[in-house]
Design an enzyme around this catalytic site. Structure first.
Site, PDB file in Angstrom:
ATOM      1  N   THR A 265       0.817  -1.209   0.000  1.00  0.00           N
ATOM      2  CA  THR A 265       0.000   0.000   0.000  1.00  0.00           C
ATOM      3  C   THR A 265       0.849   1.256   0.000  1.00  0.00           C
ATOM      4  O   THR A 265       1.996   1.240   0.459  1.00  0.00           O
ATOM      5  CB  THR A 265      -0.915  -0.013   1.250  1.00  0.00           C
ATOM      6  OG1 THR A 265      -1.531   1.250   1.402  1.00  0.00           O
ATOM      7  CG2 THR A 265      -0.111  -0.287   2.528  1.00  0.00           C
ATOM      8  N   ASP A 266       0.263   2.357  -0.457  1.00  0.00           N
ATOM      9  CA  ASP A 266       0.974   3.646  -0.398  1.00  0.00           C
ATOM     10  C   ASP A 266       1.130   4.150   1.040  1.00  0.00           C
ATOM     11  O   ASP A 266       1.935   5.049   1.304  1.00  0.00           O
ATOM     12  CB  ASP A 266       0.264   4.708  -1.254  1.00  0.00           C
ATOM     13  CG  ASP A 266      -1.192   4.955  -0.887  1.00  0.00           C
ATOM     14  OD1 ASP A 266      -1.692   4.313   0.065  1.00  0.00           O
ATOM     15  OD2 ASP A 266      -1.842   5.793  -1.551  1.00  0.00           O
ATOM     16  N   GLU A 267       0.369   3.555   1.971  1.00  0.00           N
ATOM     17  CA  GLU A 267       0.409   4.063   3.351  1.00  0.00           C
ATOM     18  C   GLU A 267       1.744   3.833   4.038  1.00  0.00           C
ATOM     19  O   GLU A 267       2.010   4.445   5.073  1.00  0.00           O
ATOM     20  CB  GLU A 267      -0.703   3.416   4.181  1.00  0.00           C
ATOM     21  CG  GLU A 267      -2.063   3.745   3.654  1.00  0.00           C
ATOM     22  CD  GLU A 267      -3.169   3.413   4.634  1.00  0.00           C
ATOM     23  OE1 GLU A 267      -2.885   3.236   5.816  1.00  0.00           O
ATOM     24  OE2 GLU A 267      -4.315   3.329   4.187  1.00  0.00           O
TER      25      GLU A 267
ATOM     26  N   TYR B 256      -1.663  -0.604  11.222  1.00  0.00           N
ATOM     27  CA  TYR B 256      -1.842  -1.263   9.909  1.00  0.00           C
ATOM     28  C   TYR B 256      -0.670  -0.967   8.985  1.00  0.00           C
ATOM     29  O   TYR B 256      -0.015  -1.880   8.468  1.00  0.00           O
ATOM     30  CB  TYR B 256      -3.159  -0.811   9.251  1.00  0.00           C
ATOM     31  CG  TYR B 256      -3.209  -1.108   7.764  1.00  0.00           C
ATOM     32  CD1 TYR B 256      -3.249  -2.416   7.304  1.00  0.00           C
ATOM     33  CD2 TYR B 256      -3.181  -0.072   6.821  1.00  0.00           C
ATOM     34  CE1 TYR B 256      -3.274  -2.695   5.930  1.00  0.00           C
ATOM     35  CE2 TYR B 256      -3.211  -0.339   5.464  1.00  0.00           C
ATOM     36  CZ  TYR B 256      -3.254  -1.653   5.019  1.00  0.00           C
ATOM     37  OH  TYR B 256      -3.258  -1.920   3.674  1.00  0.00           O
TER      38      TYR B 256
ATOM     39  N   LYS C 280       2.309  -3.395   7.341  1.00  0.00           N
ATOM     40  CA  LYS C 280       2.519  -3.539   5.886  1.00  0.00           C
ATOM     41  C   LYS C 280       3.960  -3.148   5.534  1.00  0.00           C
ATOM     42  O   LYS C 280       4.606  -3.813   4.730  1.00  0.00           O
ATOM     43  CB  LYS C 280       1.530  -2.666   5.100  1.00  0.00           C
ATOM     44  CG  LYS C 280       0.097  -3.134   5.135  1.00  0.00           C
ATOM     45  CD  LYS C 280      -0.121  -4.539   4.561  1.00  0.00           C
ATOM     46  CE  LYS C 280       0.078  -4.605   3.058  1.00  0.00           C
ATOM     47  NZ  LYS C 280      -0.276  -5.948   2.527  1.00  0.00           N
TER      48      LYS C 280
END
Ligand code: NAD
Ligand code: TDX
Length: 339
Positions: free
Chosen positions: A126-128, A153, A157
């Site tokens: 993810t970009d997060e 989260y 990741k």
């Protein structure tokens, strides 16, 4: 070609599986999914019933099951596509352990299994992992942006990405990674922003916007994510990270108003509620390298049109989401206050 798709009963994984079965007749798909609350048994039921997809209900941290499934991938092009994860930021704030279990221990288990059998892996991220940007920052996330995750989260990741990169460098694992922006489309759990607001309106409830709604997300239709993953499987280079995005930045407030307009409720027919703790302000992906190197481009770039299709899908599939809606809203109601 044989694919083992982890988390294939969830939102993005199931859309990937559905497209693959429809468009790639030579690909045999096995799904491993532990069928957490995020997986709806109805999602893949038709494909499982016809034998188009084999569904194994198991946890990716189960090394014995993983070994037996990965050992079947003996062809050069065979691969594991790894979607399985706990995926909801709000849940990670109230209970982080399942995120450590699935996202870190699960990815570790998979890496060790792929290493043992010398099997190719594509890791979905993810970009997060890059943290957030100021609203007026001209820069977007690139492959070189430093990792700075904010939530449990995104931290798990980021950890899983680091494990994959280490296994590539230290053990020569044949792995690729991709970091994608916010997805939307059919089969997304009603806990997430877009389906939550659509199903609230369909259910006669008021939509809920966290804080002022100034936060920006970079939206991509799930089918464009799928086509990018296939471009990586077809043409990606081992060890590389590919960023996936469709230049779909919107503030949550703008998106909320658009949903309200499309669904015929007043533009201001929603509530502002308690903000998410540590709420990332803005994500934005620069996917130009993925576009140039893989010749990939998103096709569903009209967000309004994509939203309309998504609204239509949720209107037509009440039986898919209604059984879980009450529980999700009760959970939100326990902490959410109207501002
Ligand atoms: P989702 O929550 O809808 O689906 C995740 C699936 O993984 C579920 O079916 C769940 O049962 C399964 N799962 C969870 N833990 C498992 C375990 N230990 N063993 C086996 N199965 C397990 O999530 P999603 O939105 O489809 O996200 C899929 C992947 O894409 C995740 O890795 C997520 O981090 C990533 N991603 C999501 C987005 C997004 O906008 N949703 C954007 C970028 C990347
Ligand atoms: O009711 C809501 N109201 C609201 O304003 C909900 C559920 C969310 N929000 C806000 C929070 C975010 O700014 O909307 C934005 C989107 O929220 P989510 O749908 O929870 O997504 P986000 O936290 O941005 O993370 C998503 O994109 C990246 C996915 O859930 C992740 O799995 C993915 O990695």
């Amino acid at each position: 070609m044989r694919l083992l798709v982890t988390g294939g009963a969830g939102f993005i994984g199931s859309n990937f599986v559905r497209t693959t079965v429809a468009e790639r007749s030579g690909v045999h798909v096995t799904v491993i999914d532990s069928m957490t609350y995020a997986a709806n048994p109805a999602t893949l039921a038709d494909l499982v019933a016809t034998g188009a997809v084999e569904l194994v209900e198991a946890d990716i941290t189960d090394a014995t099951v993983m070994d037996s499934l990965v050992s079947r991938l003996t062809g050069d092009d065979d691969a594991v596509v790894h979607f399985a994860a706990e995926s909801h930021n709000d849940n990670s704030l109230s209970g982080p352990w399942p995120f450590v279990h699935s996202n870190i221990v699960g990815t570790f288990t998979l890496l060790e299994t792929c290493r043992r059998h010398d099997v190719r892996l594509h890791h979905i991220s993810t970009d997060e992992v890059y943290g957030d940007l100021a609203v007026d920052d001209p820069a977007k996330f690139t492959e070189e942006t430093a990792y700075q995750p904010s939530s449990p989260y995104s931290a798990t990741k980021a950890s899983s990405d680091m494990l994959v990169r280490a296994w590539v460098r230290s053990y020569g694992l044949r792995a690729t990674l991709s970091n994608c922006s916010n997805n939307y489309g059919p089969y997304q759990h009603v806990e997430k922003f877009i389906p939550r607001q659509i199903t609230n309106i369909l259910d006669g409830r008021r939509p809920r916007l966290y804080g002022s709604g100034a936060n920006v997300r970079d939206w991509i239709h799930v089918d464009d994510h799928t086509s990018a993953v296939w471009a990586i499987l077809d043409r990606g280079e081992t060890g590389r990270t590919y960023l996936i995005g469709a230049d779909g930045e919107r503030t949550n407030l703008d998106l909320m108003r658009e949903i309200c307009r499309l669904m015929g409720v007043g533009e201001d027919g929603f509530d502002h509620v308690t903000d998410r703790p540590g709420h990332d302000l803005r994500y934005a992906i620069d996917a130009s390298r993925t576009r140039e190197e893989l010749g990939w481009a998103p096709l569903l770039t009209d967000l309004r049109e994509g939203l309309q299709h998504t609204i239509d899908w949720y209107s037509d599939h009440r039986d898919w989401w209604e059984p879980v809606k009450e529980r999700v809203e009760a959970r939100y109601a326990a902490t959410e206050r109207v501002l």
